[in-house]
Design a protein around this motif. Structure first.
Motif, PDB file in Angstrom:
ATOM      1  N   UNK A  33      90.631  32.526 -48.705  1.00 33.15           N
ATOM      2  CA  UNK A  33      91.433  32.770 -47.514  1.00 33.15           C
ATOM      3  C   UNK A  33      90.483  33.063 -46.354  1.00 33.15           C
ATOM      4  N   UNK A  34      90.543  32.226 -45.333  1.00 40.01           N
ATOM      5  CA  UNK A  34      89.623  32.322 -44.205  1.00 40.01           C
ATOM      6  C   UNK A  34      90.235  33.194 -43.113  1.00 40.01           C
ATOM      7  N   UNK A  35      89.560  34.271 -42.727  1.00 37.51           N
ATOM      8  CA  UNK A  35      90.080  35.139 -41.665  1.00 37.51           C
ATOM      9  C   UNK A  35      90.199  34.378 -40.337  1.00 37.51           C
ATOM     10  N   UNK A  36      91.176  34.797 -39.538  1.00 35.35           N
ATOM     11  CA  UNK A  36      91.330  34.265 -38.174  1.00 35.35           C
ATOM     12  C   UNK A  36      91.589  32.768 -38.134  1.00 35.35           C
ATOM     13  N   UNK A  37      92.082  32.209 -39.215  1.00 34.01           N
ATOM     14  CA  UNK A  37      92.411  30.783 -39.254  1.00 34.01           C
ATOM     15  C   UNK A  37      93.886  30.619 -39.582  1.00 34.01           C
ATOM     16  N   UNK A  38      94.469  29.545 -39.079  1.00 29.92           N
ATOM     17  CA  UNK A  38      95.864  29.259 -39.336  1.00 29.92           C
ATOM     18  C   UNK A  38      96.041  28.115 -40.313  1.00 29.92           C
ATOM     19  N   UNK A  39      97.041  27.271 -40.039  1.00 32.85           N
ATOM     20  CA  UNK A  39      97.397  26.194 -40.954  1.00 32.85           C
ATOM     21  C   UNK A  39      96.393  25.043 -40.905  1.00 32.85           C
ATOM     22  N   UNK A  40      95.573  25.017 -39.857  1.00 33.82           N
ATOM     23  CA  UNK A  40      94.553  23.977 -39.693  1.00 33.82           C
ATOM     24  C   UNK A  40      93.208  24.677 -39.549  1.00 33.82           C
ATOM     25  N   UNK A  41      92.659  25.191 -40.632  1.00 32.09           N
ATOM     26  CA  UNK A  41      91.482  26.075 -40.523  1.00 32.09           C
ATOM     27  C   UNK A  41      90.245  25.409 -39.951  1.00 32.09           C
ATOM     28  N   UNK A  42      90.167  24.075 -40.000  1.00 32.40           N
ATOM     29  CA  UNK A  42      89.012  23.399 -39.418  1.00 32.40           C
ATOM     30  C   UNK A  42      88.996  23.523 -37.890  1.00 32.40           C
ATOM     31  N   UNK A  43      90.140  23.822 -37.274  1.00 33.41           N
ATOM     32  CA  UNK A  43      90.184  24.024 -35.830  1.00 33.41           C
ATOM     33  C   UNK A  43      89.743  25.433 -35.444  1.00 33.41           C
ATOM     34  N   UNK A  44      90.232  26.433 -36.168  1.00 34.80           N
ATOM     35  CA  UNK A  44      90.061  27.815 -35.734  1.00 34.80           C
ATOM     36  C   UNK A  44      88.841  28.515 -36.327  1.00 34.80           C
ATOM     37  N   UNK A  45      88.417  28.082 -37.485  1.00 27.87           N
ATOM     38  CA  UNK A  45      87.239  28.691 -38.127  1.00 27.87           C
ATOM     39  C   UNK A  45      86.363  27.584 -38.690  1.00 27.87           C
ATOM     40  N   UNK A  46      85.829  26.716 -37.821  1.00 25.79           N
ATOM     41  CA  UNK A  46      85.127  25.520 -38.303  1.00 25.79           C
ATOM     42  C   UNK A  46      83.932  25.818 -39.190  1.00 25.79           C
ATOM     43  N   UNK A  47      83.168  26.842 -38.872  1.00 24.33           N
ATOM     44  CA  UNK A  47      81.970  27.124 -39.670  1.00 24.33           C
ATOM     45  C   UNK A  47      82.337  27.588 -41.076  1.00 24.33           C
ATOM     46  N   UNK A  48      83.282  28.524 -41.164  1.00 24.62           N
ATOM     47  CA  UNK A  48      83.682  29.034 -42.477  1.00 24.62           C
ATOM     48  C   UNK A  48      84.388  27.962 -43.290  1.00 24.62           C
ATOM     49  N   UNK A  49      85.245  27.190 -42.621  1.00 27.26           N
ATOM     50  CA  UNK A  49      85.949  26.131 -43.339  1.00 27.26           C
ATOM     51  C   UNK A  49      84.979  25.070 -43.831  1.00 27.26           C
ATOM     52  N   UNK A  50      84.043  24.675 -42.984  1.00 29.98           N
ATOM     53  CA  UNK A  50      83.066  23.659 -43.371  1.00 29.98           C
ATOM     54  C   UNK A  50      82.265  24.099 -44.590  1.00 29.98           C
ATOM     55  N   UNK A  51      81.823  25.346 -44.589  1.00 31.85           N
ATOM     56  CA  UNK A  51      81.044  25.849 -45.723  1.00 31.85           C
ATOM     57  C   UNK A  51      81.862  25.820 -47.002  1.00 31.85           C
ATOM     58  N   UNK A  52      83.119  26.262 -46.928  1.00 34.05           N
ATOM     59  CA  UNK A  52      83.976  26.304 -48.116  1.00 34.05           C
ATOM     60  C   UNK A  52      84.283  24.897 -48.626  1.00 34.05           C
ATOM     61  N   UNK A  53      84.619  23.991 -47.705  1.00 36.06           N
ATOM     62  CA  UNK A  53      84.982  22.639 -48.112  1.00 36.06           C
ATOM     63  C   UNK A  53      83.788  21.891 -48.686  1.00 36.06           C
TER      64      UNK A  53
END
Length: 312
Positions: free
Chosen positions: A256-276
């Motif tokens: 679960x990525x903090x400060x991200x919504x339904x499109x986490x690549x928009x709001x938390x790109x660095x954290x989402x990129x690392x996880x994906x």
């Protein structure tokens, strides 16, 4: 990027895109977009990982540049994906679903577990109970005036183009955790993801209710590929706790990525990129250990039955 139209068994043609390249060390990856009733929007997500493996995307039947005719059932859409894998020449793939696409990926896994080498679920699937929490969050994110206007637009039988854009913007901006940019993101989607196939949306949501994933959790857990990951946003209007509960029932990792919504690549790109990227590296390499059809497709990943088509 290679774009192609692929003809299916009933004559329907689906618009597809392929990026990345096939290697003997990795299995290909297929992205399943959400909706239902909107075209593919996952090109930015594919761009995060297509240096790691071959990546396919497609407009589901009834959306975008794909054929719009016919009734929509879960079985038909599962069959469509099966035929796409055949056309691309892949026995097994890693599936990446987003939103309703996580439901479709799950139904595909139930029908064809032997063809799923890995599974990465983004912002879903949400299994009951979750709807009341989602509705409450959406109500809190809209003003009284916005709620009244949304109801007014919803009651219009045939909206103008401007009214449709306004309606979709008001419907979708609550998906985003970043309140300052939520409306701009929703407006951009409303302008580019039309027309909406409302009949498809209604039919597939009804099909999902008729055969809910909730009744298949034990079977899903039995067939779940090793290393399955669910990635969600803490600021999604849909409750992150629902994803955590599902992860516990499936015995899979939930991020679960903090400060991200339904499109986490928009709001938390660095954290989402690392996880994906971590999930893709793990699952495409792991899946390769169990074998792939031989010979491999060419670098575009397209079989001879694919027909070239113009870019979107």
């Amino acid at each position: 990027m290679t774009a192609a139209m692929i003809e299916l068994d009933d004559g329907a043609q689906l618009r597809t895109w392929t990026t990345g390249s096939a290697t003997p060390q990795t299995v290909p990856l297929v992205m399943v977009h959400g909706g239902p009733g909107v075209p593919d929007y996952l090109a930015p997500v594919a761009g995060i990982i297509d240096d790691l493996c071959l990546v396919h995307r497609y407009d589901q039947r009834g959306t975008g540049g794909s054929s719009w005719e016919g009734e929509h059932t879960i079985a038909r859409h599962v069959q469509d994906l099966t035929l796409l894998l055949d056309a691309w020449g892949h026995d097994r793939v890693v599936l990446v679903g987003h939103s309703f696409g996580t439901n479709m990926a799950s139904y595909f896994l139930l029908a064809h577990p032997e063809r799923v080498a890995g599974l990465i679920q983004i912002a879903g699937p949400f299994l009951d109970p979750w709807r009341e929490a989602d509705r409450a969050a959406q109500r809190a994110r809209r003003t009284d005036q916005q709620r009244a206007r949304l109801d007014e637009l919803d009651a219009i039988e045939s909206r103008t183009d401007a009214e449709e854009i306004e309606y979709l913007t008001l419907s979708w901006f609550t998906d985003h955790a970043d309140r300052a940019r939520a409306r701009d993101w929703a407006l951009a989607s409303a302008r580019t993801l039309r027309p909406i196939n409302y009949a498809m949306n209604s039919q597939l949501n009804a099909a999902k209710k008729a055969d809910p994933l909730e009744s298949h959790v034990d079977e899903l857990r039995e067939h779940l590929p090793p290393g399955t990951v669910i990635i969600g946003g803490a600021g999604d209007s849909r409750p992150a706790d629902a994803l955590r509960r599902l992860g516990t029932r499936l015995n899979c990792e939930v991020i679960i990525i903090p400060n991200a919504g339904h499109y986490p690549w928009l709001e938390a790109p660095d954290q989402f990129t690392a996880a994906l990227r971590a999930a893709v590296k793990s699952q495409t390499q792991r899946g390769q250990l169990t074998g792939q059809r031989s010979p491999e497709p060419d670098a575009a990943g397209l079989s001879a039955s694919s027909q070239a088509a113009a870019h979107r």
